[in-house]
Design an enzyme around this catalytic site. Structure first.
Site, PDB file in Angstrom:
ATOM      1  N   ALA A 123       0.796  -1.220   0.000  1.00 61.98           N
ATOM      2  CA  ALA A 123       0.000   0.000   0.000  1.00 61.98           C
ATOM      3  C   ALA A 123       0.827   1.267   0.000  1.00 61.98           C
ATOM      4  O   ALA A 123       0.302   2.357   0.199  1.00 61.98           O
ATOM      5  CB  ALA A 123      -0.919  -0.005   1.225  1.00 61.98           C
ATOM      6  N   HIS A 219      -0.608   6.093   4.944  1.00 62.36           N
ATOM      7  CA  HIS A 219       0.771   5.630   5.080  1.00 62.36           C
ATOM      8  C   HIS A 219       1.710   6.795   4.769  1.00 62.36           C
ATOM      9  O   HIS A 219       1.599   7.424   3.719  1.00 62.36           O
ATOM     10  CB  HIS A 219       1.046   4.467   4.126  1.00 62.36           C
ATOM     11  CG  HIS A 219       0.064   3.342   4.255  1.00 62.36           C
ATOM     12  ND1 HIS A 219       0.100   2.424   5.274  1.00 62.36           N
ATOM     13  CD2 HIS A 219      -1.006   2.999   3.487  1.00 62.36           C
ATOM     14  CE1 HIS A 219      -0.886   1.559   5.134  1.00 62.36           C
ATOM     15  NE2 HIS A 219      -1.578   1.895   4.060  1.00 62.36           N
TER      16      HIS A 219
END
Length: 266
Positions: A123, A219
């Site tokens: 991701a 993230h």
């Protein structure tokens, strides 16, 4: 056989594998998930998918490439024999590679079989920058992962905070990538991807956050070194059938398969 895009197998058949199968079918790429390796007690009924319960049967079927999207245990127990048999493997459970002994056994198996193990980027982006910067020397790599509280259900976070009643963003873990991979194997695989691309598991700093206001999985990576410094931040929607997994992580597996079959890698 190695280049047969219609003989792709997966280890495990959970939300990610099923999402991958459906996405590939609709992409028009010609790549198909045609088989799966699952435990004996698991029943899989999915149109056009051969189901195997042992490695020998899967090898006899003859996969061109196998995608592991099951667990750290699957990497440990099923990936080495596949590599020794000359089958290329794409690993999704990247956190398992924090085990130095396991990594060595995978390298040995791939060498013996003349096969190749690759990891899905997961991701997170910017890994190409980290790999390049690593050559000149990296001084610091810091990863911060933020997800809604429900994404941390079934993890050690439940023993630290009451996830259901959180009102504000709360840190549930601080440490390095090695510790994060051990404690949060299903939620923190992206930390392993960052560690492998950069300064390693022991030296990559990790902070994990449960945020009731989070709209998706975020993230962030901050890195500095001889090259300069950079910061990357991605806000990813979770996989519809599994809030613990970023949708982009599933898409990165599909992209890894496309690259596997490309004659020219761009």
């Amino acid at each position: 056989m190695k280049n047969d895009a219609k003989r792709v197998a997966v280890i495990g058949f959970g939300a990610m594998a099923q999402s991958l199968k459906d996405s590939l079918r609709g992409s028009g790429s010609g790549i198909e998930i045609a088989a799966t390796l699952v435990p004996h007690d698991l029943t899989v009924t999915h149109d056009g998918v051969e189901v195997f319960h042992d490695i020998a049967s899967l090898l006899a079927w003859g996969p061109s490439v196998v995608v592991e999207c099951a667990s750290h245990e699957a990497v440990r127990n099923t990936v080495p024999p596949l590599l020794r048999a000359g089958i290329d493997v794409i690993v999704v459970s990247i956190g398992s590679l924090g085990d130095a002994d396991l990594l060595l056994s995978l390298e040995t198996a791939a060498s013996a079989g003349g096969s190749r193990l690759t990891v899905a980027s997961g991701a997170i982006g910017g890994l190409d920058v980290l790999r390049s910067a690593k050559i000149a020397g990296l001084e610091s790599v810091v990863y911060t992962g933020t997800k809604p509280p429900s994404a941390w259900n079934g993890t050690p976070a439940e023993q630290k905070v009451d996830l259901a009643s959180l009102q504000d963003a709360t840190v549930i873990f601080e440490g390095n990538a090695a510790e994060a991979s051990r404690q949060y194997p299903k939620n923190a695989n992206v930390t392993a991807a960052v560690a492998l691309a950069g300064v390693g598991f022991e030296n990559t700093k990790v902070t994990l956050v449960a945020d009731p206001h989070a709209r998706g999985n975020t993230h962030k990576v901050n890195a500095s070194g001889a090259f300069g410094k950079f910061e990357i931040s991605l806000e990813n929607k979770p996989l519809p059938d599994n809030p613990k997994t970023s949708w982009l992580a599933a898409l990165s597996v599909e992209q890894a398969l496309h690259r596997h079959f490309q004659r020219i890698e761009l």
